[in-house]
Design an enzyme around this catalytic site. Structure first.
Site, PDB file in Angstrom:
ATOM      1  N   GLY A 175      -1.013   4.170  12.244  1.00  0.00           N
ATOM      2  CA  GLY A 175      -0.862   5.495  11.502  1.00  0.00           C
ATOM      3  C   GLY A 175      -2.089   6.229  10.386  1.00  0.00           C
ATOM      4  O   GLY A 175      -2.873   5.253  10.473  1.00  0.00           O
ATOM      5  N   GLY A 176      -1.686   6.438  10.141  1.00  0.00           N
ATOM      6  CA  GLY A 176      -2.778   7.103   9.597  1.00  0.00           C
ATOM      7  C   GLY A 176      -3.420   6.211   7.711  1.00  0.00           C
ATOM      8  O   GLY A 176      -4.089   6.739   7.668  1.00  0.00           O
ATOM      9  N   GLY A 408     -40.054  11.026  20.263  1.00  0.00           N
ATOM     10  CA  GLY A 408     -39.459  10.934  18.841  1.00  0.00           C
ATOM     11  C   GLY A 408     -38.708  10.425  18.431  1.00  0.00           C
ATOM     12  O   GLY A 408     -37.922   9.621  18.160  1.00  0.00           O
ATOM     13  N   ALA A 409     -38.368   8.722  19.480  1.00  0.00           N
ATOM     14  CA  ALA A 409     -38.245   7.467  18.948  1.00  0.00           C
ATOM     15  C   ALA A 409     -38.527   6.561  18.183  1.00  0.00           C
ATOM     16  O   ALA A 409     -38.397   6.094  17.391  1.00  0.00           O
ATOM     17  CB  ALA A 409     -37.443   6.711  20.490  1.00  0.00           C
TER      18      ALA A 409
HETATM   19  C1  HXC Z   1       9.725   0.862   5.926  1.00  0.00           C
HETATM   20  C2  HXC Z   1       8.528  -1.004   7.396  1.00  0.00           C
HETATM   21  C3  HXC Z   1       7.924  -0.504   7.364  1.00  0.00           C
HETATM   22  C4  HXC Z   1       7.459   1.011   7.433  1.00  0.00           C
HETATM   23  C5  HXC Z   1       7.622  -2.160   9.104  1.00  0.00           C
HETATM   24  N1  HXC Z   1       8.939  -2.462   7.792  1.00  0.00           N
HETATM   25  N2  HXC Z   1       7.225  -0.562   8.535  1.00  0.00           N
HETATM   26  N3  HXC Z   1       9.688  -0.593   6.612  1.00  0.00           N
HETATM   27  N4  HXC Z   1       8.509   1.124   6.323  1.00  0.00           N
HETATM   28  N5  HXC Z   1       5.798   2.035   7.711  1.00  0.00           N
HETATM   29  C6  HXC Z   1       9.779  -3.633   7.780  1.00  0.00           C
HETATM   30  C7  HXC Z   1      10.585  -3.309   8.990  1.00  0.00           C
HETATM   31  O1  HXC Z   1      11.848  -2.319   8.852  1.00  0.00           O
HETATM   32  C8  HXC Z   1      10.756  -4.967   8.725  1.00  0.00           C
HETATM   33  O2  HXC Z   1      12.087  -4.881   7.769  1.00  0.00           O
HETATM   34  C9  HXC Z   1       9.570  -5.136   7.819  1.00  0.00           C
HETATM   35  O3  HXC Z   1       9.325  -4.842   7.322  1.00  0.00           O
HETATM   36  C10 HXC Z   1       9.402  -6.331   9.179  1.00  0.00           C
HETATM   37  O4  HXC Z   1       8.831  -5.350   9.890  1.00  0.00           O
HETATM   38  P1  HXC Z   1       8.809  -6.085  11.705  1.00  0.00           P
HETATM   39  O5  HXC Z   1       8.790  -4.740  12.259  1.00  0.00           O
HETATM   40  O6  HXC Z   1      10.286  -6.292  11.805  1.00  0.00           O
HETATM   41  O7  HXC Z   1       7.750  -6.972  12.196  1.00  0.00           O
HETATM   42  P2  HXC Z   1       7.108  -6.976  13.151  1.00  0.00           P
HETATM   43  O8  HXC Z   1       7.868  -7.058  14.354  1.00  0.00           O
HETATM   44  O9  HXC Z   1       5.924  -7.850  12.723  1.00  0.00           O
HETATM   45  O10 HXC Z   1       5.898  -5.446  13.943  1.00  0.00           O
HETATM   46  C11 HXC Z   1       4.822  -4.979  12.778  1.00  0.00           C
HETATM   47  C12 HXC Z   1       4.833  -3.321  12.764  1.00  0.00           C
HETATM   48  C13 HXC Z   1       6.743  -2.812  12.615  1.00  0.00           C
HETATM   49  C14 HXC Z   1       3.963  -3.525  14.017  1.00  0.00           C
HETATM   50  C15 HXC Z   1       4.151  -2.848  11.365  1.00  0.00           C
HETATM   51  O11 HXC Z   1       7.281  -2.474  11.778  1.00  0.00           O
HETATM   52  C16 HXC Z   1       5.868  -1.401  13.205  1.00  0.00           C
HETATM   53  O12 HXC Z   1       5.633  -0.648  13.961  1.00  0.00           O
HETATM   54  N6  HXC Z   1       6.414  -0.871  12.318  1.00  0.00           N
HETATM   55  C17 HXC Z   1       5.966   0.963  11.798  1.00  0.00           C
HETATM   56  C18 HXC Z   1       4.671   1.115  12.045  1.00  0.00           C
HETATM   57  C19 HXC Z   1       4.457   2.910  11.673  1.00  0.00           C
HETATM   58  O13 HXC Z   1       4.991   3.025  11.871  1.00  0.00           O
HETATM   59  N7  HXC Z   1       4.052   3.140  10.783  1.00  0.00           N
HETATM   60  C20 HXC Z   1       3.885   4.296  10.374  1.00  0.00           C
HETATM   61  C21 HXC Z   1       4.554   5.138   8.830  1.00  0.00           C
HETATM   62  S1  HXC Z   1       4.450   7.010   8.906  1.00  0.00           S
HETATM   63  P3  HXC Z   1      13.287  -5.612   7.748  1.00  0.00           P
HETATM   64  O14 HXC Z   1      13.403  -5.559   6.679  1.00  0.00           O
HETATM   65  O15 HXC Z   1      14.272  -5.341   8.742  1.00  0.00           O
HETATM   66  O16 HXC Z   1      12.787  -7.179   8.427  1.00  0.00           O
HETATM   67  C22 HXC Z   1       2.299   6.667   8.644  1.00  0.00           C
HETATM   68  C23 HXC Z   1       2.099   7.676   8.353  1.00  0.00           C
HETATM   69  C24 HXC Z   1       0.958   8.250   7.828  1.00  0.00           C
HETATM   70  O17 HXC Z   1       1.795   5.867   8.129  1.00  0.00           O
HETATM   71  C25 HXC Z   1       0.450   8.631   6.428  1.00  0.00           C
HETATM   72  C26 HXC Z   1      -0.720   8.497   5.625  1.00  0.00           C
HETATM   73  C27 HXC Z   1      -0.908   8.008   6.188  1.00  0.00           C
END
Ligand code: HXC
Length: 518
Positions: A175-176, A408-409
């Site tokens: 993401g961001g 030019g290069a």
């Molecule tokens: C809160 C999060 C999190 C997040 C992961 N976790 N990402 N908690 N906020 N953004 C937590 C999960 O709930 C989980 O908690 C633990 O971290 C481990 O994650 P898993 O999914 O079990 O691990 P894995 O299978 O290895 O996958 C990792 C991952 C996936 C690929 C990063 O977690 C994922 O896709 N996360 C979301 C990524 C995303 O979309 N981010 C964008 C956020 S918004 P538990 O307690 O269940 O173990 C954003 C907007 C931009 O970034 C902001 C400006 C910069």
């Protein structure tokens, strides 16, 4: 009446609390991290910095979120290890995201800790290193986490050009959140990591395209296709070694010169350099052999090795002094400059200029790459970046023309007119407005049409044009070349020029900033 605890008990409590927080997400999650072939956040810090030098700041930081199950939830160090340390004896500041703690997600406090460490980098003139391993903005904290990342981005920009910023991507960077590394100077990405703004599922929903996370945002994809990364590392340990090696070439900030390493003063001729470049202009060779033949111990740290391979850029040393090397690569696209090569080299030139690293440019270029896609893609605007970057650079600039240097290069590869302080040409150098074959088609087309034996006349004219312009002597006669040198002596000439240019000052008119064509 409550009894105050003794200092001994309070100290024991502190030690227990500290030990618990240092466990991050706890033994099971730490074990999973290791099972996944990754170091933990703290192991990465230990491997990076000098033993015993790390001063952690903010271990006891705690979020203040009460929604979505976060009320009273312990989030050790708020998911990021931050502080100061020495690295090879020099001060650095760093942040290392802890994936075992809520997936390393960046809440409000997490990002404030990162930005605070960054500001300490700026105040102390020391590099900032950010080890990324995170699911991005902490979703439970909503716009507070968004705002926190905003401060990180803003601080990245404040630091830009003042202290070196290096990002290590050792896990997810989604993401961001990927924009913080993108705002830093160098990205080192491991083969276990993935970076993307929107992942495969979102892409499938929005555009219907199907792709795996690895193919979309793995280290190879970002090196070969997007040009987002600068180094690919096998694993965390490799990434850390690359980071240390990279920093060894750089000053701690823009007010210092890069550290000069001990050297043996050896500038003996290297006769091998006479045999690497074929005299025949169309034959390919690997320009990295020339680079390694002139720099200290053949030690060259290539940057973005897998991206735009027609242009080679990287760091090396000559008599212990750091230099940034930019070279055309005749073994790929004949060394022609395309859009990607121009962007790659311009960025590198600007980094070197910002951090007082002299530029050594090795030229063997037939021109800018022709083609509809290049024109539609903006080779005019993007090629202009090189002209801009070299012209604006005020560090010592040395051009060595190995063979072809056309049109030019020729100018874009740091010619005399773009402010080169020294231009050396090998006897094989051909400085010309364009290649002889193309030139006779333009100038002598009518004459060739009239000739009885058109092919023979064409060959004759090409020969005449080449012997007139395609030598270094005409350019040297016009003072576009300062000296024509024996290839074997290239290192000696470079060493001497770097010595004589070390006090170079080039003051430009004051302005807010120039407007490089983006
Ligand atoms: C809160 C999060 C999190 C997040 C992961 N976790 N990402 N908690 N906020 N953004 C937590 C999960 O709930 C989980 O908690 C633990 O971290 C481990 O994650 P898993 O999914 O079990 O691990 P894995 O299978 O290895 O996958 C990792 C991952 C996936 C690929 C990063 O977690 C994922 O896709 N996360 C979301 C990524 C995303 O979309 N981010 C964008 C956020 S918004 P538990 O307690 O269940 O173990 C954003 C907007 C931009 O970034 C902001 C400006 C910069």
């Amino acid at each position: 009446m409550s009894v105050k605890k003794s200092m001994e008990d309070l100290t024991k409590d502190l030690q227990a609390k500290r030990a618990e927080l240092e466990q991050g997400g706890g033994p099971d999650r730490l074990a999973k991290q290791k099972k996944d072939g990754k170091l933990t956040a703290r192991e990465r810090v230990d491997a990076l910095v000098d033993p015993g030098s790390f001063e952690e700041l903010g271990l006891f930081a705690q979020h203040r979120q009460t929604l979505f199950g976060m009320a009273g939830k312990e989030v050790p160090a708020d998911g990021v290890v931050t502080g100061a340390a020495s690295l090879d004896g020099r001060l650095v500041h760093l942040a290392s995201q802890d994936f075992t703690v809520l997936g390393g997600s960046a809440g409000e406090l997490h990002s404030h800790k990162v930005a605070d460490a960054m500001e300490m980098s700026l105040h102390t003139g020391s590099p900032f290193i950010f080890i990324n391993d995170s699911g991005g903005a902490r979703v439970q904290e909503g716009i507070d986490s968004l705002s926190g990342y905003g401060r990180v981005f803003f601080t990245n920009v404040e630091l830009s050009g003042a202290v070196p910023q290096v990002s290590l991507i050792c896990g997810p960077c989604a993401g961001g959140a990927a924009y913080s590394p993108a705002l830093t100077d160098f990205i080192i990405m491991t083969k276990k990591a993935q970076m993307f703004i929107t992942g495969p599922q979102v892409i499938k929903q929005v555009t219907g395209e199907q792709i795996t996370a690895e193919a979309l945002g793995g280290a190879d994809a970002h090196m070969a296709h997007s040009g987002v990364t600068h180094f690919t590392a096998e694993d965390d340990a490799d990434a850390i070694n690359i980071c240390k090696r990279l920093l060894s070439f750089l000053p701690s900030n823009n007010l210092e010169d890069p550290p000069r390493l001990p050297h043996d003063n050896n500038v003996d001729p290297n006769p091998a350099l006479r045999t690497i470049v074929p005299v025949e202009g169309k034959q390919a060779y690997d320009v990295r052999d020339v680079i390694c033949g002139v720099v200290d111990r053949g030690d060259f740290l290539e940057v973005q090795a897998g991206y735009a391979p027609n242009m080679v850029v990287g760091f090396a040393r000559i008599l212990g002094r750091s230099v940034g090397v930019i070279a055309n690569q005749p073994s790929y696209l004949s060394g022609a400059i395309d859009i990607n090569a121009s962007i790659k080299s311009s960025r590198f030139i600007r980094f070197c200029n910002a951090f007082n690293i002299s530029l050594v440019t090795l030229v063997d270029v037939p021109g800018f790459l022709p083609g509809v896609q290049q024109e539609y893609g903006g080779i005019i605007r993007n090629g202009a970046k090189m002209l801009f970057a070299y012209s604006a650079a005020t560090v010592p600039k040395i051009q060595v023309i190995l063979r072809k240097s056309y049109g030019g290069a020729h100018l874009a590869m740091c010619s005399k007119d773009l402010g080169a302080d020294r231009v050396y040409a090998w006897p094989t150098a051909e400085v010309a407005v364009m290649g002889a074959e193309g030139a006779v088609e333009i100038v002598f087309r009518k004459e060739m049409e009239k000739a009885e034996d058109k092919a023979a006349r064409r060959a004759e004219l090409i020969d005449e044009y080449r012997s007139t312009f395609s030598t270094p002597y005409v350019a040297a006669g016009r003072r576009l070349v300062d000296d024509i040198i024996d290839p074997a002596d290239t290192r000696r000439h470079l060493a001497q020029a770097l010595e004589y240019l070390q006090t170079k000052r080039d003051h430009r008119p004051p302005k807010k900033h120039g407007l490089i064509p983006l």
